[in-house]
Design a protein around this motif. Structure first.
Motif, mmCIF file in Angstrom:
data_model
loop_
_atom_site.group_PDB
_atom_site.id
_atom_site.type_symbol
_atom_site.label_atom_id
_atom_site.label_comp_id
_atom_site.label_asym_id
_atom_site.label_seq_id
_atom_site.Cartn_x
_atom_site.Cartn_y
_atom_site.Cartn_z
ATOM 1 N N VAL A 84 -14.022 -20.537 8.597
ATOM 2 C CA VAL A 84 -13.596 -19.957 7.325
ATOM 3 C C VAL A 84 -14.521 -18.781 7.060
ATOM 4 C CG1 VAL A 84 -13.329 -20.318 4.854
ATOM 5 C CG2 VAL A 84 -12.724 -22.146 6.444
ATOM 6 N N VAL A 85 -13.942 -17.581 6.985
ATOM 7 C CA VAL A 85 -14.740 -16.369 6.808
ATOM 8 C C VAL A 85 -14.345 -15.699 5.507
ATOM 9 C CG1 VAL A 85 -15.037 -15.995 9.279
ATOM 10 C CG2 VAL A 85 -13.095 -14.970 8.117
ATOM 11 N N GLN A 86 -15.295 -14.959 4.959
ATOM 12 C CA GLN A 86 -15.029 -14.156 3.773
ATOM 13 C C GLN A 86 -14.896 -12.711 4.198
ATOM 14 O OE1 GLN A 86 -17.778 -14.614 0.575
ATOM 15 N NE2 GLN A 86 -16.968 -12.885 -0.582
ATOM 16 N N LYS A 90 -11.897 -12.131 -0.037
ATOM 17 C CA LYS A 90 -10.993 -13.269 0.145
ATOM 18 C C LYS A 90 -11.496 -14.122 1.295
ATOM 19 C CE LYS A 90 -6.805 -11.086 -1.646
ATOM 20 N NZ LYS A 90 -5.398 -10.756 -1.368
ATOM 21 N N GLN A 91 -11.061 -15.376 1.302
ATOM 22 C CA GLN A 91 -11.450 -16.302 2.355
ATOM 23 C C GLN A 91 -10.248 -16.581 3.254
ATOM 24 O OE1 GLN A 91 -13.242 -19.808 0.703
ATOM 25 N NE2 GLN A 91 -14.733 -18.647 -0.507
ATOM 26 N N LYS A 93 -8.994 -18.924 6.708
ATOM 27 C CA LYS A 93 -9.237 -19.948 7.732
ATOM 28 C C LYS A 93 -8.631 -19.426 9.028
ATOM 29 C CE LYS A 93 -8.379 -24.716 9.052
ATOM 30 N NZ LYS A 93 -7.648 -25.962 8.772
ATOM 31 N N LYS A 118 -19.845 -13.115 7.501
ATOM 32 C CA LYS A 118 -19.828 -14.053 6.382
ATOM 33 C C LYS A 118 -18.991 -15.278 6.753
ATOM 34 C CE LYS A 118 -20.583 -10.747 2.661
ATOM 35 N NZ LYS A 118 -20.120 -10.273 1.352
ATOM 36 N N LEU A 120 -18.403 -19.121 6.209
ATOM 37 C CA LEU A 120 -18.691 -20.196 5.277
ATOM 38 C C LEU A 120 -18.633 -21.568 5.932
ATOM 39 C CD1 LEU A 120 -17.225 -17.751 3.557
ATOM 40 C CD2 LEU A 120 -17.310 -19.437 1.751
ATOM 41 N N LEU A 134 -23.303 -19.839 2.954
ATOM 42 C CA LEU A 134 -22.973 -19.281 4.254
ATOM 43 C C LEU A 134 -23.781 -19.975 5.331
ATOM 44 C CD1 LEU A 134 -23.034 -15.463 3.372
ATOM 45 C CD2 LEU A 134 -21.049 -16.953 3.496
#
Length: 204
Positions: A84-86, A90-91, A93, A118, A120, A134
């Motif tokens: 899951v990245v920012q 926005k995030q 998957k 980034k 998460l 993070l």
């Protein structure tokens, strides 16, 4: 049908099941009934019966769990990794081969290769690594490529005021950037301690 279900709730055996836990709490049963407000708080139980938030804290990861994850990473049996990245507020998957769309203007051009820092959360088939907020920089390497910069489909913005002979229809298209996820890799072994890994660089 509703009356039948309601009559079952009023049976003595059912009511006893609800009232029995209340009898075990003498402090709450003996307290006078009062309305709760900011100036007149409701009576509370003594500290021994009060729920303690510290009891809900999950214990730190033990050494055997960390060793099992490191063994999977060494042998390559962790399965298909996901993360899951920012990105741009926005995030997402993601997993290897996914194509994600970023709305709005974004400077990178077609063909640019990116490393998404980034992260998460990351995980495989049997484990998940959760950041606070993070993951440590460099632990998970997410490589991506800008595939296409284009415009979205035509969207309609319609406005109308009743009985005022006012109506406006506007059409617009917003900028979009399509990104392909090339690879997700966990670059190093996990530390045995459950504390977050110390690092000077944190991305927020």
């Amino acid at each position: 049908m509703f009356l039948k279900q309601f009559s079952r709730l009023l049976k003595p055996s059912t009511l006893a099941a609800f009232t029995e836990p209340l009898k075990r709490l003498p402090a709450l049963a003996a307290a006078p009934a009062c309305t709760t407000s900011r100036w007149n708080p409701a009576p509370t139980l003594n500290n021994s019966l009060r729920w303690n938030s510290s009891s809900a804290v999950v214990p730190l990861v033990d050494k055997s769990t960390t060793e099992a994850i490191n063994k999977q990473l060494e042998t390559g049996t962790e399965g298909r990794l996901f993360a899951v990245v920012q990105l741009c507020g926005k995030q997402f998957k993601i997993t290897t081969g996914d194509i994600i769309v970023v709305e709005g203007y974004w400077p990178p051009e077609n063909g640019d290769r990116l490393r998404l820092d980034k992260v998460l959360l990351a995980g495989g088939s049997d484990f998940s690594l959760i950041g606070r907020p993070l993951l440590a920089p460099g632990l998970v390497d997410v490589q991506a490529t800008i595939v296409e910069k284009t415009l979205s489909h035509t969207r309609t913005h319609f406005r109308k005021k009743r009985r005022k002979q006012y109506m406006r229809i506007n059409f617009y298209r917003s900028q979009q950037t399509m990104i392909r996820i090339n690879s997700i890799e966990i670059t190093r072994k996990l530390a045995h301690s459950g504390a977050p890994e110390a690092s000077g660089d944190r991305f927020f």
